[in-house]
Design a protein around this motif. Structure first.
Motif, PDB file in Angstrom:
ATOM      1  N   LYS A 159       0.835  -1.202   0.000  1.00 34.10           N
ATOM      2  CA  LYS A 159       0.000   0.000   0.000  1.00 34.10           C
ATOM      3  C   LYS A 159       0.864   1.243   0.000  1.00 34.10           C
ATOM      4  O   LYS A 159       2.064   1.186   0.281  1.00 34.10           O
ATOM      5  N   ARG A 184      10.484   6.383 -13.689  1.00 34.72           N
ATOM      6  CA  ARG A 184      11.055   5.035 -13.505  1.00 34.72           C
ATOM      7  C   ARG A 184      10.850   4.202 -14.768  1.00 34.72           C
ATOM      8  O   ARG A 184      11.761   3.485 -15.207  1.00 34.72           O
ATOM      9  N   ASN A 226      14.194  -5.655  -4.347  1.00 32.59           N
ATOM     10  CA  ASN A 226      13.873  -5.296  -5.726  1.00 32.59           C
ATOM     11  C   ASN A 226      13.080  -3.997  -5.817  1.00 32.59           C
ATOM     12  O   ASN A 226      13.339  -3.163  -6.686  1.00 32.59           O
ATOM     13  N   VAL A 227      12.113  -3.827  -4.944  1.00 34.62           N
ATOM     14  CA  VAL A 227      11.317  -2.589  -4.972  1.00 34.62           C
ATOM     15  C   VAL A 227      12.229  -1.397  -4.680  1.00 34.62           C
ATOM     16  O   VAL A 227      12.166  -0.373  -5.366  1.00 34.62           O
ATOM     17  N   ARG A 267      14.905  -1.193  -7.807  1.00 40.97           N
ATOM     18  CA  ARG A 267      14.437  -1.042  -9.184  1.00 40.97           C
ATOM     19  C   ARG A 267      13.257  -0.096  -9.312  1.00 40.97           C
ATOM     20  O   ARG A 267      13.126   0.595 -10.318  1.00 40.97           O
ATOM     21  N   ASP A 268      12.359  -0.087  -8.323  1.00 39.35           N
ATOM     22  CA  ASP A 268      11.140   0.708  -8.479  1.00 39.35           C
ATOM     23  C   ASP A 268      11.265   2.099  -7.876  1.00 39.35           C
ATOM     24  O   ASP A 268      10.581   3.015  -8.311  1.00 39.35           O
ATOM     25  N   LYS A 317      13.618   4.130  -8.120  1.00 38.34           N
ATOM     26  CA  LYS A 317      14.704   4.766  -8.859  1.00 38.34           C
ATOM     27  C   LYS A 317      14.756   6.262  -8.570  1.00 38.34           C
ATOM     28  O   LYS A 317      13.731   6.934  -8.625  1.00 38.34           O
ATOM     29  N   LEU A 318      15.932   6.767  -8.299  1.00 39.68           N
ATOM     30  CA  LEU A 318      16.199   8.204  -8.109  1.00 39.68           C
ATOM     31  C   LEU A 318      15.615   8.761  -6.818  1.00 39.68           C
ATOM     32  O   LEU A 318      15.859   9.921  -6.479  1.00 39.68           O
ATOM     33  N   ALA A 319      14.841   7.960  -6.103  1.00 39.19           N
ATOM     34  CA  ALA A 319      14.290   8.452  -4.843  1.00 39.19           C
ATOM     35  C   ALA A 319      15.376   8.474  -3.777  1.00 39.19           C
ATOM     36  O   ALA A 319      16.270   7.629  -3.770  1.00 39.19           O
ATOM     37  N   THR A 320      15.313   9.448  -2.888  1.00 43.49           N
ATOM     38  CA  THR A 320      16.229   9.516  -1.753  1.00 43.49           C
ATOM     39  C   THR A 320      15.498   8.981  -0.527  1.00 43.49           C
ATOM     40  O   THR A 320      14.439   9.489  -0.159  1.00 43.49           O
ATOM     41  N   ASP A 376      11.707  10.802  -0.759  1.00 40.03           N
ATOM     42  CA  ASP A 376      11.290  12.113  -1.264  1.00 40.03           C
ATOM     43  C   ASP A 376      10.266  11.994  -2.394  1.00 40.03           C
ATOM     44  O   ASP A 376       9.282  12.722  -2.430  1.00 40.03           O
ATOM     45  N   LEU A 377      10.463  11.062  -3.314  1.00 39.04           N
ATOM     46  CA  LEU A 377       9.572  10.992  -4.480  1.00 39.04           C
ATOM     47  C   LEU A 377       8.301  10.188  -4.222  1.00 39.04           C
ATOM     48  O   LEU A 377       7.263  10.453  -4.833  1.00 39.04           O
ATOM     49  N   TYR A 378       8.393   9.183  -3.359  1.00 37.21           N
ATOM     50  CA  TYR A 378       7.265   8.245  -3.236  1.00 37.21           C
ATOM     51  C   TYR A 378       6.539   8.325  -1.892  1.00 37.21           C
ATOM     52  O   TYR A 378       5.743   7.448  -1.578  1.00 37.21           O
ATOM     53  N   GLU A 379       6.821   9.371  -1.095  1.00 40.27           N
ATOM     54  CA  GLU A 379       6.197   9.513   0.231  1.00 40.27           C
ATOM     55  C   GLU A 379       6.283   8.202   1.003  1.00 40.27           C
ATOM     56  O   GLU A 379       7.367   7.819   1.411  1.00 40.27           O
ATOM     57  N   SER A 380       5.164   7.485   1.143  1.00 39.61           N
ATOM     58  CA  SER A 380       5.188   6.286   1.969  1.00 39.61           C
ATOM     59  C   SER A 380       4.723   5.073   1.171  1.00 39.61           C
ATOM     60  O   SER A 380       3.638   5.080   0.592  1.00 39.61           O
ATOM     61  N   ILE A 381       5.575   4.053   1.124  1.00 35.78           N
ATOM     62  CA  ILE A 381       5.222   2.782   0.487  1.00 35.78           C
ATOM     63  C   ILE A 381       5.421   1.671   1.519  1.00 35.78           C
ATOM     64  O   ILE A 381       6.467   1.609   2.164  1.00 35.78           O
TER      65      ILE A 381
END
Lengths: 341, 341
Positions: free
Chosen positions: A318, A333, B162-163, B166-167, B169-172, B310-315
């Motif tokens: 999620k 990506r 992998n996440v 690969r997924d 990418k470029l996020a800090t 930074d890019l994906y907030e919360s996963i």
């Protein structure tokens, strides 16, 4: 010297604007880690298309939109139908970030098909072309040895498509359950507080997360679109979008949601796919789930999915995204996945 | 004709046995979808090594272990130190599936290094070589243009590595919180029921999910090992395993867990990584979390991680695996990732 990827943007809405901002913020990392620079040689919006061999500056395109400008006001505007852009400029990559339009997207699909035939790779944030022409587009791409990526079409930055297609290799899907639309999930949460559905939808629009046409969110159609894309990508489901039974949240009342909460349950707009005999059964409908279940734990602006398969039992993902940055990062990506390092 | 990948198995425990079973069940799909066949040309266990140019039958190796046999009883046994197996047979791929041993794994690391120097790719399910020699192994592999994959070392089949790599990418990375050890999570849940810690550990061992040495689970060391592998793979953390502050669940009492539950909280063995100034702070310790938080929702045999960037907030990702099949499938996914289609 960084490899230059000649890129055409379709749509100058939230997604491609956010993408341009990330391209500015991360340009150094893109150059260093991927030895790549994305040069925007074409842009398309509702007013037409513009092209530039030397490339549009990212900032200029952002400023154009901030000033509510249109593509037909900039140098490079061509008085031609946008669907012919692949005949007007040479490029490597098409980014489709225009709003979903399931009724009248024939021009958009024609544009993509012409790009594929010219050998361009395609990254989609727009679900409509996949919902309307998944098989046609993927087989055309295979035929022309180009790649189509669309990890941004499902649950923003959450890598649902990538996890299913790359990490669950050889696994046979048994069932999946998900909440794929944050707006309707937020609206249901507001109902629990006693807010009316009209007011809750308005608030979602103010926050800017609702689709341009929020009826897609509320009716369950957006959720169904995502379920369709997932199932076409990863399972042996061979039906059409019309095979998904869809019921939206229009008729859910504040009272029902509050009653459910009292019983330690939640009413959620759940997408589900499971086997009934040998056939897939795909549904989108308001469903009462236990508050402490994974689906019940997906709150407000979150989205998520629970995937059951033979090899991996249960995997759940999620995310929470307050703005479209995650979706835009997912487009980037995909752009980098297509470019070999 | 399917491409034959000459493969050497190190360890004939739960992981490699499970892998062999999946190779049998999915052999048709592997041939069809990947045009590949994995031929087992070497096996290593605590008794020594055996080699076979024509390949060992998967079933024979499974039967050997079911009959509590050892490698030194089969045709092909070589009376040589196993670390020299890469000098004794030609192969393409090494699968390291032996139990974690942080004290005495020099022979294992030597074996892997000799394999890399011979140009073999390496898939690890065993965390110890990465914990003891991450930089050495990854730079040796880079130097010899071979690949190392280890998605099975963290949270079984959950594609955490992998996440992240690969997924996102470029996020800090900003912070992460996780429960990486299902045994200790199960033990804490049993404490809440009033079961003693000794009895709960025994039950985990009966179920077969505890590490060979369950003190690795209970002391937090296994959790720390996984946190270290994640941070070395994805962040700018440059410290050693000793920089992780570790406190296990040995001293957690049933009473404390029950008190926490009454207050709508949970005591969990949480791994965390966050920035303190410019430096990473890495910790593993029993932590009180809200019952309805994501970490609080990870129950019993589940594991999971919440990633902020930074890019994906919360996963957030979590999984449930009642047996090692997911881990074995993750080894196979790595084996297939290495083989170009």
């Amino acid at each position: 010297m960084a490899k230059v990827v000649k890129t055409v943007l379709v749509g100058l809405g939230n997604v491609n604007l956010g993408l341009l901002k990330i391209l500015i913020d991360k340009s150094e990392a893109i150059a260093e880690q991927y030895n790549t620079r994305f040069k925007i040689v074409g842009v398309v919006d509702s007013s037409g298309m513009a092209i530039s061999e030397k490339g549009f500056a990212y900032e200029d395109l952002i400023n154009l939109k901030h000033n509510k400008g249109k593509v037909n006001e900039i140098t490079g505007f061509l008085p031609k139908a946008p669907e012919f852009i692949a005949d007007c400029i040479e490029a490597d990559l098409l980014i489709e970030g225009s709003p979903v339009n399931l009724e009248h997207d024939n021009a958009g699909i024609k544009l993509i098909k012409r790009a594929i035939i010219k050998g361009w790779h395609v990254v989609l944030a727009n679900k409509a072309p996949l919902v309307l022409a998944f098989d046609e587009l993927t087989s055309l791409a295979e035929q022309h040895k180009t790649k189509i990526r669309y990890s941004a079409t499902v649950c923003g930055g959450l890598p649902v498509i990538n996890v299913l297609s790359r990490d669950l290799k050889l696994a046979t899907l048994q069932s999946l359950y998900g909440i794929f639309n944050a707006t309707s999930n937020f609206v249901l949460q507001e109902l629990e507080k006693g807010v009316s559905i009209e007011k809750a939808i308005k608030e979602a629009q103010n926050i800017g997360a609702a689709e341009t046409d929020p009826s897609l969110d509320i009716s369950g159609q957006d959720t169904a679109n995502k379920l369709y894309i997932i199932m076409k990508s990863f399972s042996d489901f061979s039906g059409s979008i019309k095979d998904i039974e869809i019921e939206g949240i229009e008729k859910v009342t504040a009272e029902e949601v509050q009653q459910a909460a009292k019983a330690n349950t939640q009413i959620k707009l759940v997408a589900s796919a499971y086997k009934k005999g040998r056939e897939w059964k795909l549904e989108v409908r308001p469903t009462t789930v236990a508050a402490d279940s994974f689906i019940g734990s997906i709150k407000g602006w979150e989205m998520g999915i629970e995937i059951k398969s033979d090899l991996y039992e249960s995997i759940s993902l999620k995310n929470y995204e307050a703005d479209p940055t995650g979706t835009c990062a997912a487009v980037l990506r995909d752009m980098l996945d297509i470019q070999p390092r």
